[in-house]
Design a protein around this motif. Structure first.
Motif, short mmCIF file in Angstrom:
data_model
loop_
_atom_site.label_atom_id
_atom_site.label_comp_id
_atom_site.label_asym_id
_atom_site.label_seq_id
_atom_site.Cartn_x
_atom_site.Cartn_y
_atom_site.Cartn_z
N VAL A 142 0.83 -1.20 0.00
CA VAL A 142 0.00 0.00 0.00
C VAL A 142 0.87 1.26 0.00
O VAL A 142 0.69 2.15 -0.83
CB VAL A 142 -0.97 0.00 1.21
N SER A 143 1.83 1.32 0.92
CA SER A 143 2.67 2.52 1.03
C SER A 143 3.88 2.48 0.09
O SER A 143 4.54 3.49 -0.10
CB SER A 143 3.17 2.69 2.46
N HIS A 144 4.19 1.31 -0.47
CA HIS A 144 5.35 1.11 -1.36
C HIS A 144 6.64 1.52 -0.65
O HIS A 144 7.52 2.15 -1.24
CB HIS A 144 5.18 1.86 -2.68
N ALA A 145 6.72 1.16 0.63
CA ALA A 145 7.89 1.50 1.45
C ALA A 145 8.25 0.31 2.35
O ALA A 145 7.46 -0.61 2.53
CB ALA A 145 7.59 2.73 2.30
N ALA A 146 9.45 0.37 2.89
CA ALA A 146 9.90 -0.65 3.84
C ALA A 146 10.82 0.02 4.85
O ALA A 146 11.55 0.95 4.52
CB ALA A 146 10.62 -1.78 3.13
N ILE A 147 10.78 -0.50 6.07
CA ILE A 147 11.64 0.03 7.12
C ILE A 147 12.54 -1.09 7.64
O ILE A 147 12.06 -2.17 7.97
CB ILE A 147 10.80 0.63 8.27
N PHE A 148 13.83 -0.80 7.68
CA PHE A 148 14.81 -1.72 8.25
C PHE A 148 15.03 -1.31 9.71
O PHE A 148 15.73 -0.33 9.97
CB PHE A 148 16.14 -1.65 7.47
N PRO A 149 14.44 -2.03 10.66
CA PRO A 149 14.63 -1.69 12.07
C PRO A 149 15.94 -2.28 12.58
O PRO A 149 16.13 -3.49 12.59
CB PRO A 149 13.42 -2.32 12.76
N LEU A 150 16.84 -1.43 13.00
CA LEU A 150 18.18 -1.85 13.41
C LEU A 150 18.52 -1.31 14.79
O LEU A 150 17.83 -0.44 15.32
CB LEU A 150 19.22 -1.36 12.39
#
Length: 177
Positions: A142-150
């Motif tokens: 939906v948002s066409h995004a991704a988050i890498f939580p580090l």
């Protein structure tokens, strides 16, 4: 007359077929390549970000393996094409000389000694992201995004951390599928 026309037509067909066979060899041309996913954009707030550990007391980094608290941070990719479903980050940097799973602290005058940087997935700190390792995240459709939580922390692999600056660089190279 009809018979003559058929005979003439037949002789042209045979002559054309023979000329084709005499004209040259058949050549195959192989075409190769690869279709790749269009890249996403790394969010401006994620590019060249600084993870600030503040001041850490040297007395907390005396014994080998002693470490600071984990400091969470994230890297976001956005504007991914609809066909892109996964973002893969590959980590790189200068490995620490005493433990290759860690990243080396700077070696300039004024940099802290006997310390290194450890990076891990925020949700699972045992999933260490050392030089050459990768991490995959699904792109939100939906948002066409991704988050890498580090998360990162300062660690002393040998003990006896010396005072100075904490200064290390960890690079993330992205590929998309």
């Amino acid at each position: 007359m009809d018979r003559m026309r058929k005979a003439l037509l037949f002789s042209f067909i045979i002559a054309g077929g023979c000329a084709k066979g005499i004209a040259g060899d058949l050549v195959n041309i192989n075409v190769q390549g690869r279709v790749t996913a269009t890249p996403c954009t790394v969010d401006a707030g994620s590019v060249s970000q600084t993870v600030d550990f503040g001041q850490i007391l040297g007395t907390n980094l005396v014994t080998a393996g002693a470490a600071s608290d984990w400091k969470s941070f994230q890297v976001k990719v956005m504007n991914c094409p609809a066909a892109t479903v996964t973002a893969i980050a590959t980590f790189s940097g200068i490995p620490d000389s005493s433990d290759a799973a860690l990243y080396s602290n700077g070696s300039s005058p004024g940099d802290a000694t006997n310390i290194a940087i450890q990076v891990a997935e925020d949700a699972d700190k045992s999933s260490i992201k050392s030089n050459g390792t990768s991490m995959s995240i699904n792109i939100d459709p939906v948002s066409h995004a991704a988050i890498f939580p580090l998360a990162g922390r300062v660690i002393t692999p040998t003990g006896d951390a010396g005072p100075g600056r904490i200064n290390s660089v960890v690079l993330m190279t992205f590929t998309y599928q």
